[in-house]
Design an enzyme around this catalytic site. Structure first.
Site: not given
Length: 268
Positions: A151, A212
């Site tokens: 990420h 998220q």
């Protein structure tokens, strides 16, 4: 084979030079991709190999104060990006959240300001890399997961391409949504860095992950708009790649959420 390789490289270079945004070429870490690749390579090498090996014979560093300052900077930076970014996108009458075209010739004052805000967001992606550095120096290697590393370095590369070719376009909403999530997330980190005992008692830890998940769900829909309802001539490949990446991250975070909360709850 050599001809195919050279032709592909030449076509890539030509496309790179033809579509790059002249409004941002002068900005640090936007012009040439070499420094970007160098930083990413250094990040991966330090996080996965050299850093943990170097710390093997050393005591974990006490970075409580430094991390508190870092988290405070992240909160202020991301909150500022969201507030000012909203002003020049969602609130601004000339920006379309449904389909905003790529237009490197747009040098209107509001767009120039938006591009600068986007650049600030881009720089925060390098700041995010310090998360992993702190894990290494504190010998918290168990937290350096594939999802974490992927990420972080993936966002640097993705936002670099955004700044290089797509600044101020439909993809801008990714930065605003992500900035909002990071404001909440680093706010949580700030509290727990000052009062570590709050880490297990604050109710909102679980809901940050849910936020998220909502982020990637929204981005999947957002990028799908330029695939199925492209009214502004936005590059189709951006929508496809953005949608695929959002779906991938949605699956990865869903797996993490299941393992961290749902399966744990069943075991208890």
């Amino acid at each position: 084979m050599f001809y195919i390789i050279t032709t592909t490289v030449r076509a890539t270079v030509n496309a790179y030079n033809s579509y790059k945004d002249p409004r941002v070429e002068h900005l640090p870490l936007v012009g040439s991709p070499l420094p970007v690749f160098g930083i990413v390579a250094l990040y991966l090498f330090f996080s996965l190999k050299w850093g943990p090996k170097w710390m093997e014979i050393r005591k974990a560093y006490d970075l409580k104060n430094l991390i508190a300052i870092y988290n405070a900077i992240q909160v202020v930076a991301n909150a500022g990006i969201v507030i000012f970014g909203m002003k020049y996108t969602v609130i601004h009458g000339n920006y379309s959240t449904l389909c905003q075209p790529v237009d490197s010739t747009n040098v209107q004052p509001w767009m120039n300001t938006l591009v600068k805000i986007c650049y600030c967001y881009y720089i925060t992606k390098y700041l995010d890399l310090l998360d992993t550095v702190f894990f290494v120096l504190r010998k918290k290697n168990s937290q350096i997961s594939f999802l974490h590393v992927y990420h972080h370095f993936g966002m640097v590369l993705a936002v670099y391409l955004y700044m290089k070719f797509l600044a101020g376009s439909h993809s801008t909403m990714l930065g605003l949504v992500n900035g909002f999530v990071h404001t909440i997330m680093y706010g949580y980190y700030l509290v727990t860095s000052i009062k570590p005992s709050y880490g297990k008692s604050l109710w909102w830890k679980r809901y940050i992950t849910q936020l998220q998940l909502l982020q990637f769900g929204y981005l999947l829909i957002h990028f799908s708009l330029v695939i199925f309802w492209n009214t502004c001539g936005h590059p189709l490949w951006v929508g496809i790649l953005g949608g695929m990446q959002s779906l991938f991250m949605l699956c990865m975070f869903s797996e993490f959420y299941f393992k961290a909360y749902l399966r744990k709850k069943k075991v208890n």
